[in-house]
Design an enzyme around this catalytic site. Structure first.
Site, PDB file in Angstrom:
ATOM      1  N   GLY A 248       6.247 130.337  18.953  1.00  0.00           N
ATOM      2  CA  GLY A 248       7.707 130.357  19.005  1.00  0.00           C
ATOM      3  C   GLY A 248       8.232 131.770  18.981  1.00  0.00           C
ATOM      4  O   GLY A 248       9.274 132.048  18.390  1.00  0.00           O
ATOM      5  N   GLY A 249       7.518 132.674  19.654  1.00  0.00           N
ATOM      6  CA  GLY A 249       7.774 134.115  19.531  1.00  0.00           C
ATOM      7  C   GLY A 249       8.828 134.680  20.442  1.00  0.00           C
ATOM      8  O   GLY A 249       8.947 135.906  20.559  1.00  0.00           O
ATOM      9  N   ASP A 271       6.003 130.149  23.678  1.00  0.00           N
ATOM     10  CA  ASP A 271       7.360 129.605  23.562  1.00  0.00           C
ATOM     11  C   ASP A 271       7.586 128.665  24.732  1.00  0.00           C
ATOM     12  O   ASP A 271       6.673 128.384  25.511  1.00  0.00           O
ATOM     13  CB  ASP A 271       8.402 130.732  23.522  1.00  0.00           C
ATOM     14  CG  ASP A 271       9.587 130.372  22.615  1.00  0.00           C
ATOM     15  OD1 ASP A 271      10.207 129.328  22.878  1.00  0.00           O
ATOM     16  OD2 ASP A 271       9.878 131.116  21.670  1.00  0.00           O
ATOM     17  N   ASP A 297       4.457 124.102  23.454  1.00  0.00           N
ATOM     18  CA  ASP A 297       5.308 123.370  22.521  1.00  0.00           C
ATOM     19  C   ASP A 297       4.530 123.195  21.225  1.00  0.00           C
ATOM     20  O   ASP A 297       3.446 122.603  21.218  1.00  0.00           O
ATOM     21  CB  ASP A 297       5.657 122.004  23.128  1.00  0.00           C
ATOM     22  CG  ASP A 297       6.539 121.151  22.229  1.00  0.00           C
ATOM     23  OD1 ASP A 297       6.673 121.482  21.031  1.00  0.00           O
ATOM     24  OD2 ASP A 297       7.075 120.139  22.709  1.00  0.00           O
ATOM     25  N   PHE A 298       5.059 123.731  20.115  1.00  0.00           N
ATOM     26  CA  PHE A 298       4.268 123.702  18.880  1.00  0.00           C
ATOM     27  C   PHE A 298       4.148 122.305  18.268  1.00  0.00           C
ATOM     28  O   PHE A 298       3.510 122.133  17.228  1.00  0.00           O
ATOM     29  CB  PHE A 298       4.751 124.723  17.844  1.00  0.00           C
ATOM     30  CG  PHE A 298       6.227 124.756  17.577  1.00  0.00           C
ATOM     31  CD1 PHE A 298       6.923 123.646  17.135  1.00  0.00           C
ATOM     32  CD2 PHE A 298       6.941 125.950  17.728  1.00  0.00           C
ATOM     33  CE1 PHE A 298       8.279 123.696  16.856  1.00  0.00           C
ATOM     34  CE2 PHE A 298       8.298 126.016  17.471  1.00  0.00           C
ATOM     35  CZ  PHE A 298       8.972 124.878  17.032  1.00  0.00           C
ATOM     36  N   ARG A 312       7.782 133.127  12.835  1.00  0.00           N
ATOM     37  CA  ARG A 312       8.917 133.881  12.292  1.00  0.00           C
ATOM     38  C   ARG A 312      10.190 133.046  12.394  1.00  0.00           C
ATOM     39  O   ARG A 312      10.647 132.706  13.478  1.00  0.00           O
ATOM     40  CB  ARG A 312       9.097 135.190  13.044  1.00  0.00           C
ATOM     41  CG  ARG A 312      10.242 136.068  12.535  1.00  0.00           C
ATOM     42  CD  ARG A 312      10.296 137.356  13.339  1.00  0.00           C
ATOM     43  NE  ARG A 312      11.317 138.265  12.852  1.00  0.00           N
ATOM     44  CZ  ARG A 312      12.576 138.286  13.288  1.00  0.00           C
ATOM     45  NH1 ARG A 312      12.957 137.421  14.214  1.00  0.00           N
ATOM     46  NH2 ARG A 312      13.437 139.158  12.804  1.00  0.00           N
ATOM     47  N   HIS A 316      12.149 127.061   8.912  1.00  0.00           N
ATOM     48  CA  HIS A 316      13.441 126.746   8.304  1.00  0.00           C
ATOM     49  C   HIS A 316      14.350 125.970   9.246  1.00  0.00           C
ATOM     50  O   HIS A 316      15.408 125.492   8.840  1.00  0.00           O
ATOM     51  CB  HIS A 316      14.117 128.014   7.779  1.00  0.00           C
ATOM     52  CG  HIS A 316      14.811 128.847   8.806  1.00  0.00           C
ATOM     53  ND1 HIS A 316      15.877 129.654   8.505  1.00  0.00           N
ATOM     54  CD2 HIS A 316      14.590 129.010  10.131  1.00  0.00           C
ATOM     55  CE1 HIS A 316      16.293 130.274   9.598  1.00  0.00           C
ATOM     56  NE2 HIS A 316      15.530 129.902  10.594  1.00  0.00           N
TER      57      HIS A 316
END
Length: 415
Positions: A248-249, A271, A297-298, A312, A316
């Site tokens: 997701g960088g 990403d 896709d994570f 990063r 959240h």
């Protein structure tokens, strides 16, 4: 023996620390804070002036507490329901850009520029002056810029951030209680105050993806770094790392910084396809052999084996059940000893609640609730999250470098 009251203690503390700050400005021939349009946009306190930075935070915290105490609990309950109305109107109708910084204007001229009536311009501008120090009216009917509006005119990123907060985030907050009532304790990101505010059954990310203008505005909000990359690069043992994946960088800013500082590390940025394509187009030519981009896709199995997987400000954005899924989707590629680094804020402990950093983290936590049904987490919640994902994860702990916003949260795969 009598002891000074709390309000006396706070008053003395404010006087003491304000004097420290003022003396620093005088000794270093620096301009003191001002609301004039030509004031510095940020206080000229160097990063290494730790005593002055601490004094500033002490003054801010003490002033807030003193104001609350002398307001009294009953009056303190009053809500200013008009608080941001004038700012939204100013931004919507570009009143801040209706005349140059350093010049003056009139209510009539602002009316002609915006199409608003003179009466509405006058009431909006005076509300903003009184409540937010937007503009100045030193002579009746003559309006000049103040420091805050000068920043809006000169800093597109600051102006955009304010627009996103008021137009996207605040309406979601108004609907947060309704969302909790309609979908009690939901972990779904399309059952939120943001979804209700947009009359939609989609998540914030899906809504922005379908509206390029809003999506670009939201993306611009995060284009300015909130802390230097050195907070990570200088506070982790990178010498033994050979392969690094930023999951997701985005456009690869962290990977690029890492590759520049540690040439032996091969970096992969993962990403979504459009983001990856943009990242490739921005990548410096001299790093193409050490930084690569990959669409991934994570929530699908991780296909690449690496020494470190870095996240990063990703977790959240998601409720626990989805964070667990992200960690579980890593496991097909994990080798024994692989590290997972999660880089984000941690909620404060009880003894640090009354600080600026603590309030920012708690405010961010509430923001995650209203936008995504996600959350910031306390330090001991991270070990539990890893364990729930897979007991083969060994939680190594979390540390917060001096001056940092984010914590470096780490786990190791024991296989």
């Amino acid at each position: 023996m009598s002891f000074p009251s709390r309000i006396s203690q706070l008053s003395a503390l404010i006087a003491e620390h304000t004097a420290t700050i003022n003396n620093f400005f005088i000794e270093n021939k620096l301009p003191t804070p001002s609301f004039e349009a030509d004031a510095l946009w940020s206080l000229p306190i160097p990063d290494d002036a730790e005593e002055i930075k601490a004094a500033r935070l002490a003054v801010i915290e003490a002033c807030a507490e003193l104001q609350a105490l002398v307001t009294g609990p009953k009056e303190f309950l009053h809500v200013n329901y008009t608080a941001y109305v004038s700012i939204r109107i100013i931004l919507r109708f570009n009143l801040d850009k209706s005349f140059p910084v350093g010049e003056s204007t009139t209510f009539d001229a602002m009316s002609q520029f915006s199409g608003l009536s003179v009466m509405n311009v006058k009431r909006v501008v005076r509300h903003a002056i009184l409540n937010h120090r937007f503009f100045q009216e030193k002579k009746p009917g003559i309006i000049t810029h103040s420091a805050p509006t000068a920043v809006l005119v000169g800093d597109d990123l600051a102006r955009n951030a304010l627009i996103v907060q008021l137009e996207e985030f605040c309406p979601a907050g108004v609907k947060a209680a309704d969302a909790l009532e309609k979908w009690p304790n939901s972990e779904e990101n399309n059952q939120t105050g943001f979804s209700l505010a947009n009359n939609s059954d989609k998540s914030m990310f899906d809504i922005f993806s379908q509206d390029p203008a809003r999506g670009a505005r939201f993306g611009m909000l995060f284009s300015r770094a909130d802390e230097p990359s050195t907070m990570l690069l200088d506070n982790y043992p990178w010498n033994d790392v050979q392969t690094f994946i930023d999951v997701g960088g985005s456009h690869g800013s962290i990977a690029i910084g890492l590759a520049n500082q540690f040439p032996h590390i091969k970096c992969i940025v993962q990403d979504l396809p459009d983001t990856v394509a943009e990242g490739v187009s921005r990548l410096p030519a001299d790093l193409k052999d050490r930084v690569t981009f990959m669409a991934h896709d994570f929530f699908t199995p991780q296909p690449i084996m690496a020494d470190v997987y870095y996240f990063r400000s990703i977790f959240h954005n998601w409720a626990d059940k989805y964070c667990i899924k992200i960690l579980q989707k890593l496991t097909p590629a994990l080798k024994k000893g692989a590290r997972i680094i999660i880089h984000e804020r941690i909620l404060p402990t009880l003894d640090t609640l009354n600080t600026i950093d603590a309030k920012r983290a708690i405010n961010m936590d509430m923001g995650m609730l209203q936008l995504l049904n996600a959350q910031q987490r306390e330090q001991d919640e991270w070990s539990e999250l890893f364990c729930r994902a897979d007991p083969r994860y060994r939680y190594l702990g979390a540390k917060k470098p001096a001056g940092a916003i984010r914590w470096i949260i780490e786990a190791e795969w024991e296989g």
